[in-house]
Design an enzyme around this catalytic site. Sequence first.
Site, PDB file in Angstrom:
ATOM      1  N   MET A   1       2.625  -2.351   7.596  1.00  0.00           N
ATOM      2  CA  MET A   1       1.480  -1.948   6.795  1.00  0.00           C
ATOM      3  C   MET A   1       0.268  -2.838   7.090  1.00  0.00           C
ATOM      4  O   MET A   1      -0.633  -2.458   7.782  1.00  0.00           O
ATOM      5  CB  MET A   1       1.828  -2.020   5.302  1.00  0.00           C
ATOM      6  CG  MET A   1       2.815  -0.953   4.845  1.00  0.00           C
ATOM      7  SD  MET A   1       2.040   0.646   4.778  1.00  0.00           S
ATOM      8  CE  MET A   1       3.369   1.623   4.140  1.00  0.00           C
ATOM      9  N   CYS A   2       0.255  -4.063   6.582  1.00  0.00           N
ATOM     10  CA  CYS A   2      -0.865  -4.989   6.735  1.00  0.00           C
ATOM     11  C   CYS A   2      -0.332  -6.414   6.630  1.00  0.00           C
ATOM     12  O   CYS A   2       0.842  -6.637   6.362  1.00  0.00           O
ATOM     13  CB  CYS A   2      -1.928  -4.773   5.646  1.00  0.00           C
ATOM     14  SG  CYS A   2      -2.514  -3.070   5.478  1.00  0.00           S
TER      15      CYS A   2
END
Length: 278
Positions: free
Chosen positions: A1-2
């Site tokens: 995701m991040c």
Amino acid sequence: MCRWFVYRGAPLRTSELLLHPVHSIVAQSLNSPLGAEPVNGDGFGFGWYPVDGDGPPGLFHSIEPAWHDRNLRSLAEAVVSPLFFCHVRAAAGPPIQQTNCHPFRNDGWLFMHNGGIADFDRVKRDLVLAVDPDLYPLMLGTTDSEVLFHLALTLGLRDDPVGAIARAIAFVERVGHEHDVRFPFQGSIATTDGDSVWAFRYSSQGRSRSLFHSTDISDLRTMYPDESRLSLFSDDARVIVSEPINDLPGAFLEVPEASVAILDAAGYRHAAFAPAGS
């Protein structure tokens, strides 16, 4: 995701942590060993509070990959701050645009998130309609994270950060279950008012994204007396990270599943975390 990063301590030139460590957040944008995706090249954001505490936090967003953005490098070498956030993005659906880059800002608050609201397209309408009408125009992007931030603001973030995040995630889960979403929420969250930092690790499935915080710097100096870089940091210097930024054994401690780490001038405090009413 991040991947994301938080620093709190004595004023520090931000490049010392954003750029220079072997596994810095900028390095993680290109190679993230613990991330759901190894590359986080869909933009980034950098938010920082002024040394004198006067005024709102500064904010810089770019859709460029962090690893080759010259503006970020120049800014990080120039900015000195006692509290700063950085986030590198791996887009999971919402488009690559500046308004979708974290951290998000509202007055003196910053917020960033790694994870997601499952089947966001199915639940988005119900979630957005629950945001305070005065806050609705301030949502400029299209991400689930920005909606979550404004839900938390609606539900009392400024007065009760832990309770507001608990209520916001509980609402996300309730709406998700109404739409037959089995595991509505996943993520780690960081938010700050410029003084304290609240870092959450929680997912509906009980398998949250990785989250760590640093060991006390005095302990690290005892453990590694020959590490000259440790002299750069004040005794109250602390970081919270999606994954460790160096290879020193014992330098980082994992934040437990379903918990919140609260960082202020006194150091870390930990508590169990669950959505309100769950």
